[in-house]
Design a protein around this motif. Structure first.
Motif, PDB file in Angstrom:
ATOM      1  N   ALA A 299      33.989  69.351  29.384  1.00 47.87           N
ATOM      2  CA  ALA A 299      32.865  68.521  28.955  1.00 47.87           C
ATOM      3  C   ALA A 299      32.916  67.132  29.580  1.00 47.87           C
ATOM      4  O   ALA A 299      31.873  66.533  29.875  1.00 47.87           O
ATOM      5  CB  ALA A 299      32.864  68.408  27.430  1.00 47.87           C
ATOM      6  N   TRP A 300      34.126  66.628  29.799  1.00 40.75           N
ATOM      7  CA  TRP A 300      34.305  65.231  30.216  1.00 40.75           C
ATOM      8  C   TRP A 300      34.402  65.033  31.719  1.00 40.75           C
ATOM      9  O   TRP A 300      33.803  64.091  32.266  1.00 40.75           O
ATOM     10  CB  TRP A 300      35.568  64.701  29.535  1.00 40.75           C
ATOM     11  CG  TRP A 300      36.109  63.415  30.057  1.00 40.75           C
ATOM     12  CD1 TRP A 300      35.569  62.169  29.897  1.00 40.75           C
ATOM     13  CD2 TRP A 300      37.317  63.238  30.815  1.00 40.75           C
ATOM     14  NE1 TRP A 300      36.371  61.222  30.506  1.00 40.75           N
ATOM     15  CE2 TRP A 300      37.446  61.853  31.070  1.00 40.75           C
ATOM     16  CE3 TRP A 300      38.297  64.112  31.290  1.00 40.75           C
ATOM     17  CZ2 TRP A 300      38.522  61.330  31.788  1.00 40.75           C
ATOM     18  CZ3 TRP A 300      39.371  63.597  31.994  1.00 40.75           C
ATOM     19  CH2 TRP A 300      39.474  62.217  32.238  1.00 40.75           C
ATOM     20  N   ALA A 301      35.129  65.891  32.414  1.00 37.02           N
ATOM     21  CA  ALA A 301      35.394  65.668  33.839  1.00 37.02           C
ATOM     22  C   ALA A 301      34.123  65.494  34.675  1.00 37.02           C
ATOM     23  O   ALA A 301      34.084  64.622  35.560  1.00 37.02           O
ATOM     24  CB  ALA A 301      36.264  66.800  34.392  1.00 37.02           C
ATOM     25  N   PRO A 302      33.062  66.279  34.442  1.00 37.84           N
ATOM     26  CA  PRO A 302      31.856  66.097  35.262  1.00 37.84           C
ATOM     27  C   PRO A 302      31.208  64.724  35.114  1.00 37.84           C
ATOM     28  O   PRO A 302      30.437  64.307  35.989  1.00 37.84           O
ATOM     29  CB  PRO A 302      30.920  67.200  34.753  1.00 37.84           C
ATOM     30  CG  PRO A 302      31.834  68.243  34.198  1.00 37.84           C
ATOM     31  CD  PRO A 302      32.955  67.471  33.575  1.00 37.84           C
ATOM     32  N   THR A 303      31.518  64.013  34.018  1.00 34.45           N
ATOM     33  CA  THR A 303      30.919  62.690  33.816  1.00 34.45           C
ATOM     34  C   THR A 303      31.586  61.615  34.665  1.00 34.45           C
ATOM     35  O   THR A 303      31.067  60.494  34.755  1.00 34.45           O
ATOM     36  CB  THR A 303      31.002  62.273  32.337  1.00 34.45           C
ATOM     37  OG1 THR A 303      32.373  61.999  31.983  1.00 34.45           O
ATOM     38  CG2 THR A 303      30.448  63.358  31.424  1.00 34.45           C
ATOM     39  N   LEU A 304      32.721  61.946  35.287  1.00 37.79           N
ATOM     40  CA  LEU A 304      33.465  60.942  36.040  1.00 37.79           C
ATOM     41  C   LEU A 304      32.866  60.676  37.411  1.00 37.79           C
ATOM     42  O   LEU A 304      33.059  59.604  37.979  1.00 37.79           O
ATOM     43  CB  LEU A 304      34.923  61.388  36.201  1.00 37.79           C
ATOM     44  CG  LEU A 304      35.719  61.578  34.909  1.00 37.79           C
ATOM     45  CD1 LEU A 304      37.123  62.070  35.225  1.00 37.79           C
ATOM     46  CD2 LEU A 304      35.767  60.284  34.111  1.00 37.79           C
ATOM     47  N   GLY A 305      32.164  61.660  37.950  1.00 36.54           N
ATOM     48  CA  GLY A 305      31.585  61.509  39.276  1.00 36.54           C
ATOM     49  C   GLY A 305      31.844  62.735  40.121  1.00 36.54           C
ATOM     50  O   GLY A 305      32.612  63.623  39.740  1.00 36.54           O
ATOM     51  N   PRO A 306      31.217  62.803  41.292  1.00 37.25           N
ATOM     52  CA  PRO A 306      31.357  63.982  42.156  1.00 37.25           C
ATOM     53  C   PRO A 306      32.755  64.084  42.759  1.00 37.25           C
ATOM     54  O   PRO A 306      33.397  63.078  43.062  1.00 37.25           O
ATOM     55  CB  PRO A 306      30.300  63.748  43.237  1.00 37.25           C
ATOM     56  CG  PRO A 306      30.122  62.261  43.273  1.00 37.25           C
ATOM     57  CD  PRO A 306      30.312  61.793  41.866  1.00 37.25           C
ATOM     58  N   THR A 307      33.219  65.313  42.907  1.00 35.85           N
ATOM     59  CA  THR A 307      34.517  65.570  43.524  1.00 35.85           C
ATOM     60  C   THR A 307      34.410  66.799  44.412  1.00 35.85           C
ATOM     61  O   THR A 307      33.568  67.680  44.172  1.00 35.85           O
ATOM     62  CB  THR A 307      35.609  65.797  42.459  1.00 35.85           C
ATOM     63  OG1 THR A 307      36.850  66.115  43.108  1.00 35.85           O
ATOM     64  CG2 THR A 307      35.239  66.932  41.523  1.00 35.85           C
ATOM     65  N   SER A 308      35.257  66.856  45.420  1.00 34.00           N
ATOM     66  CA  SER A 308      35.265  68.017  46.312  1.00 34.00           C
ATOM     67  C   SER A 308      36.068  69.176  45.734  1.00 34.00           C
ATOM     68  O   SER A 308      36.041  70.285  46.277  1.00 34.00           O
ATOM     69  CB  SER A 308      35.848  67.628  47.676  1.00 34.00           C
ATOM     70  OG  SER A 308      37.197  67.196  47.534  1.00 34.00           O
TER      71      SER A 308
END
Length: 217
Positions: free
Chosen positions: A26-35
């Motif tokens: 739930a939280w990680a996608p709110t941090l920003g884009p990642t490869s």
């Protein structure tokens, strides 16, 4: 004769991994884009948790300190800037983690069965006393789990024999009258046996508390 049963918390009564995974997703996608792919993000998070939480248990990091290190290294692994306020950044994960807290389905029946059998019950856990007690309140087990002994207050962590000896003394029982129930073979089971307790291994999903009920009731 078994007169008391001591349960581990995380991975035994409380589904820490499930809550952590739900919180992370739930939280990680709110941090920003990642490869990184989602499974890679999860692998990084849990590797950092294992490494730095052990640092806390070993006394090399404070409870807050291990959170800060994990947050910084997780951001770097995702290719994102390290937050200026690591404590504030970590609260996003913590809120999502807490929202997903839950007991295993067999936890409450197991605790009630031990109490009905006339045996004492307690929890011995490696972790922060306040957080571990908060988990038990949140998942509805605090009224039936007996006294809670956390390493932050004991000053020693499982598998140190002193942790098990402290519980035995507090319950006014000999180590041989106690059964330890836990999911970690080295920390819970072998540690307890080395301290003179009997012990059984909860190896989810292969074995559950229900499967082992004949040993502690």
């Amino acid at each position: 004769m078994i007169k008391g049963v001591v349960f581990d918390l995380d991975g035994t009564l409380f589904d820490h991994h499930g809550a952590a995974l739900c919180g992370l997703r739930a939280w990680a996608p709110t941090l920003g884009p990642t490869s990184l792919a989602p499974d890679e993000v999860e692998a990084v998070w849990f590797a950092l948790e294992d490494r730095h939480y052990q640092g806390y248990l070993d006394g090399r990091l404070s409870h807050r300190g291990q959170r800060r290190v994990r947050m910084a290294e997780f951001s770097q692994a995702l290719g994102l800037p390290v937050p200026d306020d690591l404590d504030e950044a970590y609260t996003g994960y913590l809120a999502a983690y807490v929202a997903a807290w839950c007991a295993y389905d067999d936890a409450l029946p197991a605790l009630l069965a031990v109490r009905r059998a006339g045996r004492q019950v307690a929890v011995l856990t490696n972790g922060d006393q306040d957080q571990q007690e908060a988990k038990l309140r949140s998942i509805g087990l605090s009224d039936v789990c007996g006294p809670v002994f956390a390493s932050s207050r004991l000053g020693v962590t499982k598998p140190d024999p002193r942790a098990f000896a402290h519980v035995a003394a507090a319950l006014d029982l000999s180590p041989g009258e106690l059964l330890m129930v836990g999911d970690n073979l080295d920390v819970d089971v072998r540690g307890a046996r080395d301290a003179g307790l009997r012990a059984v291994h909860v190896d989810r999903p292969t074995t559950t508390l229900a499967d082992l009920s004949q040993m502690y009731t």
